[in-house]
Design an enzyme around this catalytic site. Sequence first.
Site, short mmCIF file in Angstrom:
data_model
loop_
_atom_site.label_atom_id
_atom_site.label_comp_id
_atom_site.label_asym_id
_atom_site.label_seq_id
_atom_site.Cartn_x
_atom_site.Cartn_y
_atom_site.Cartn_z
N GLY A 28 0.81 -1.22 0.00
CA GLY A 28 0.00 0.00 0.00
C GLY A 28 0.84 1.26 0.00
O GLY A 28 2.03 1.24 -0.34
N HIS A 34 4.42 1.95 -7.71
CA HIS A 34 3.31 0.99 -7.79
C HIS A 34 2.54 1.14 -9.10
O HIS A 34 2.14 0.16 -9.72
CB HIS A 34 2.34 1.19 -6.62
N GLN A 150 15.13 -8.87 -3.38
CA GLN A 150 13.79 -9.47 -3.28
C GLN A 150 13.37 -10.11 -4.61
O GLN A 150 12.89 -11.25 -4.63
CB GLN A 150 12.78 -8.39 -2.86
O1 PAF Z 1 7.90 -5.21 -1.95
C1 PAF Z 1 6.95 -5.20 -1.14
O2 PAF Z 1 6.16 -4.26 -1.06
C2 PAF Z 1 6.76 -6.41 -0.23
O3 PAF Z 1 7.96 -6.95 0.16
C3 PAF Z 1 5.84 -7.48 -0.87
C4 PAF Z 1 6.48 -8.08 -2.12
C5 PAF Z 1 4.51 -6.88 -1.21
C6 PAF Z 1 5.62 -8.63 0.12
O4 PAF Z 1 5.00 -8.18 1.28
#
Ligand code: PAF
Length: 287
Positions: A28, A34, A150
């Site tokens: 969020g 995003h 990640q």
């Molecule tokens: O990158 C993020 O915002 C978070 O690490 C994710 C991938 C939504 C997992 O909670």
Amino acid sequence: VDLIDTKQGMRKWRQRVLGNVALVPTMGDFHEGHFSLVRAAREAADTVVVSLFVNPTQFGPHEDYTRYPRDLDRDAALARAEGVDCLFAPAAAEMYPTDHETYVYWPRLGSLLCGMTRPTHFRGVATVVLKLFNIVRPHQATFGRKDGQQVILIQRMVEDLDLPVEVMICPTVRDPDGLAVSSRNRYLSMSDRSQAVGLYFALSAAKHAIERGERRSDRLKEIMEQTVAAYSALSVEYVEIVARGTLEATDSIDEDTMIAVAVGVGSTRLIDNLWVVQGKKGLQVEL
Ligand code: PAF
């Protein structure tokens, strides 16, 4: 946009959808980063599901879980404006009932780089992303390259566990001065914000050196450390030059290199990275 807050509701919604579904996993506090993920998802698939979940298991005990920005009404309005089809925003107790016990993790890859100071972080990420994949059953999922470790780890999970999801990596979105956009930039005071851009300048200096032909990791590290040193508010947590496949440090760069940097600015921790890739005329830098 359909707003759904239960796993069962999400599964039912998903059952009715025909065609390709792309998932944009988020915590969020939507920003340009995003939206770029949503646009990439929209290009790849017929239906776009955004998950909004501030995942407690990826925060350490003294990290910013409670103060992480949350504003569902604002995010729902923005999701609607972006043409998102479904916003899946479960509460923590819905995702993790009190008897939750199973975790997935990367014993080696998850302990390197950010894992050195955040030992349980990637275990939380892996677990929630796998749960989201199982609940939403997307064909594609988009992640930002800004969280370089990640995305590398999630790709590895998809391969190792044979998950039927295509991981799409989207370029880092930056403010006009170059600082990578991040929800955590909100924590910065005005003076810290003006110093934070030093993180980008360090990577830019490495980029320019690579473009001039520098290939030695120790030289590139020196250049970055010298650049950061000019910003007195920045304290370096790590500057690493690694192979993207293994996250092991390398002596010289090639088309599989990631240069990753983490710094502290006041009480805020910021990360950024660049990827070296094979371009048409030799090595090329994605920053
Ligand atoms: O990158 C993020 O915002 C978070 O690490 C994710 C991938 C939504 C997992 O909670």
